[in-house]
Design a protein around this motif. Structure first.
Motif, PDB file in Angstrom:
ATOM      1  N   ALA A  52      -5.118   7.624  -6.497  1.00  0.00           N
ATOM      2  CA  ALA A  52      -4.638   6.647  -5.513  1.00  0.00           C
ATOM      3  C   ALA A  52      -4.372   5.309  -6.209  1.00  0.00           C
ATOM      4  O   ALA A  52      -4.858   4.268  -5.790  1.00  0.00           O
ATOM      5  CB  ALA A  52      -5.641   6.483  -4.388  1.00  0.00           C
TER       6      ALA A  52
ATOM      7  N   GLY B 288      -6.690   6.974  -0.849  1.00  0.00           N
ATOM      8  CA  GLY B 288      -6.635   5.527  -0.690  1.00  0.00           C
ATOM      9  C   GLY B 288      -7.649   4.966   0.284  1.00  0.00           C
ATOM     10  O   GLY B 288      -8.079   3.821   0.153  1.00  0.00           O
ATOM     11  N   THR B 289      -8.052   5.773   1.253  1.00  0.00           N
ATOM     12  CA  THR B 289      -9.033   5.306   2.231  1.00  0.00           C
ATOM     13  C   THR B 289     -10.396   5.037   1.603  1.00  0.00           C
ATOM     14  O   THR B 289     -11.243   4.387   2.219  1.00  0.00           O
ATOM     15  CB  THR B 289      -9.210   6.331   3.362  1.00  0.00           C
TER      16      THR B 289
ATOM     17  N   ILE C  50      -1.970  -3.342   4.187  1.00  0.00           N
ATOM     18  CA  ILE C  50      -3.416  -3.334   3.966  1.00  0.00           C
ATOM     19  C   ILE C  50      -3.901  -4.754   4.239  1.00  0.00           C
ATOM     20  O   ILE C  50      -3.324  -5.715   3.740  1.00  0.00           O
ATOM     21  CB  ILE C  50      -3.779  -2.927   2.527  1.00  0.00           C
TER      22      ILE C  50
ATOM     23  N   GLN D  32      -5.808  -0.424   7.243  1.00  0.00           N
ATOM     24  CA  GLN D  32      -5.084   0.345   6.224  1.00  0.00           C
ATOM     25  C   GLN D  32      -4.705   1.686   6.830  1.00  0.00           C
ATOM     26  O   GLN D  32      -5.309   2.124   7.806  1.00  0.00           O
ATOM     27  CB  GLN D  32      -5.939   0.528   4.959  1.00  0.00           C
TER      28      GLN D  32
ATOM     29  N   GLU E 268      -3.868   4.361   4.501  1.00  0.00           N
ATOM     30  CA  GLU E 268      -3.690   5.117   3.266  1.00  0.00           C
ATOM     31  C   GLU E 268      -4.086   6.584   3.442  1.00  0.00           C
ATOM     32  O   GLU E 268      -4.632   6.982   4.468  1.00  0.00           O
ATOM     33  CB  GLU E 268      -4.492   4.459   2.144  1.00  0.00           C
ATOM     34  N   THR E 269      -3.834   7.370   2.427  1.00  0.00           N
ATOM     35  CA  THR E 269      -4.075   8.806   2.504  1.00  0.00           C
ATOM     36  C   THR E 269      -5.564   9.105   2.649  1.00  0.00           C
ATOM     37  O   THR E 269      -6.367   8.660   1.818  1.00  0.00           O
ATOM     38  CB  THR E 269      -3.548   9.508   1.230  1.00  0.00           C
TER      39      THR E 269
ATOM     40  N   GLY F  12       0.823  -1.203   0.000  1.00  0.00           N
ATOM     41  CA  GLY F  12       0.000   0.000   0.000  1.00  0.00           C
ATOM     42  C   GLY F  12       0.859   1.256   0.000  1.00  0.00           C
ATOM     43  O   GLY F  12       2.060   1.192   0.278  1.00  0.00           O
ATOM     44  N   PHE F  13       0.271   2.392  -0.296  1.00  0.00           N
ATOM     45  CA  PHE F  13       1.014   3.659  -0.306  1.00  0.00           C
ATOM     46  C   PHE F  13       1.638   3.912   1.058  1.00  0.00           C
ATOM     47  O   PHE F  13       2.734   4.463   1.167  1.00  0.00           O
ATOM     48  CB  PHE F  13       0.063   4.808  -0.682  1.00  0.00           C
TER      49      PHE F  13
ATOM     50  N   SER G 291      -2.534   2.564  -3.992  1.00  0.00           N
ATOM     51  CA  SER G 291      -3.467   1.929  -3.049  1.00  0.00           C
ATOM     52  C   SER G 291      -4.366   0.944  -3.778  1.00  0.00           C
ATOM     53  O   SER G 291      -4.645  -0.159  -3.278  1.00  0.00           O
ATOM     54  CB  SER G 291      -4.317   2.991  -2.349  1.00  0.00           C
TER      55      SER G 291
END
Length: 216
Positions: free
Chosen positions: A171, A129-130, A102, A122, A124-125, A97-98, A174
């Motif tokens: 994203a 990504g969320t 995840i 997760q 993520e941003t 993941g970024f 992600s």
């Protein structure tokens, strides 16, 4: 200088005392929060299995089957009804993941079609990504993985060669990681199906290292 030298031992003692006290406090906090956190995680996992797997009459957690794929652990929670394998929930992970790890619980029908999924973990941003928790079940364009089978649909982002799933806007990393997890979850489920469809008296598959379960 003499005054500083005379106070230095007291400063060291104070710092050591504070450090020891802080460590003891952190240990105490950990000891009282460890069990509730573990119970919450177990409840979250149990709920995710029930939400994504087909209806079952067995206990999927008792019948779990574990396989390692690309260095990551995938756990198959088979869903049996009247002795028939109707599908499974598969918990899998990736570190691609970024923001790193995840973890996804993906549900499959007997034929490997994706029923549903839950993102269990997760980092993520936010706002990008969320969005994976909802994006990949959104019927808009080619976002959704629901009712699609990794055997017949390319679970890669559409901007990649032969990919058939639209990435989350801004994203892509992600999205690639999420789809990678689903592809590997499907492979774990497929391997489980193969293991229970053949006569087996061993508890461990010597070729894959996966823990086997007898057919219910």
């Amino acid at each position: 200088m003499k005054k500083l030298a005379s106070t230095l031992p007291n400063m060291v003692i104070s710092l050591v005392t504070i450090t020891v006290a802080a460590g003891a406090l952190l240990g105490w906090v950990y000891s009282i929060t460890k069990e509730p956190i573990a119970l919450q995680a177990a409840a979250q996992q149990k709920a995710a299995i029930a939400e994504v797997a087909p209806p079952f009459t067995n206990n999927p957690e008792d019948d779990k089957w574990v396989k390692e794929i690309e260095g990551n652990q995938f756990t198959v929670y088979p869903a049996y009804s009247d002795g028939n394998l109707d599908g499974a929930a598969v918990k899998g992970e990736t570190m691609n993941g970024f923001a790193g790890q995840i973890i996804v619980m993906c549900g499959f029908n007997a034929d490997g079609t994706v029923r549903d999924y839950r993102v269990l973990q997760q980092a993520e941003t936010p706002g990008l990504g969320t969005k994976m928790e909802e994006w990949f079940r959104d019927p808009t364009a080619a976002r959704s993985v629901i009712n699609k089978n990794p055997e017949t649909t390319q679970f890669y982002v559409s901007k990649d060669t032969n990919g058939e799933i639209d990435a989350i806007t801004a994203a892509t990393i992600s999205s690639r990681a999420f789809l990678e997890t689903l592809r590997n979850a499907y492979e774990a489920y497929k391997d489980y199906k193969n293991s229970v469809s053949k006569p087996n008296t061993d508890s461990v598959d010597g070729s894959s290292g996966a823990t086997k379960q007898p057919k219910k």
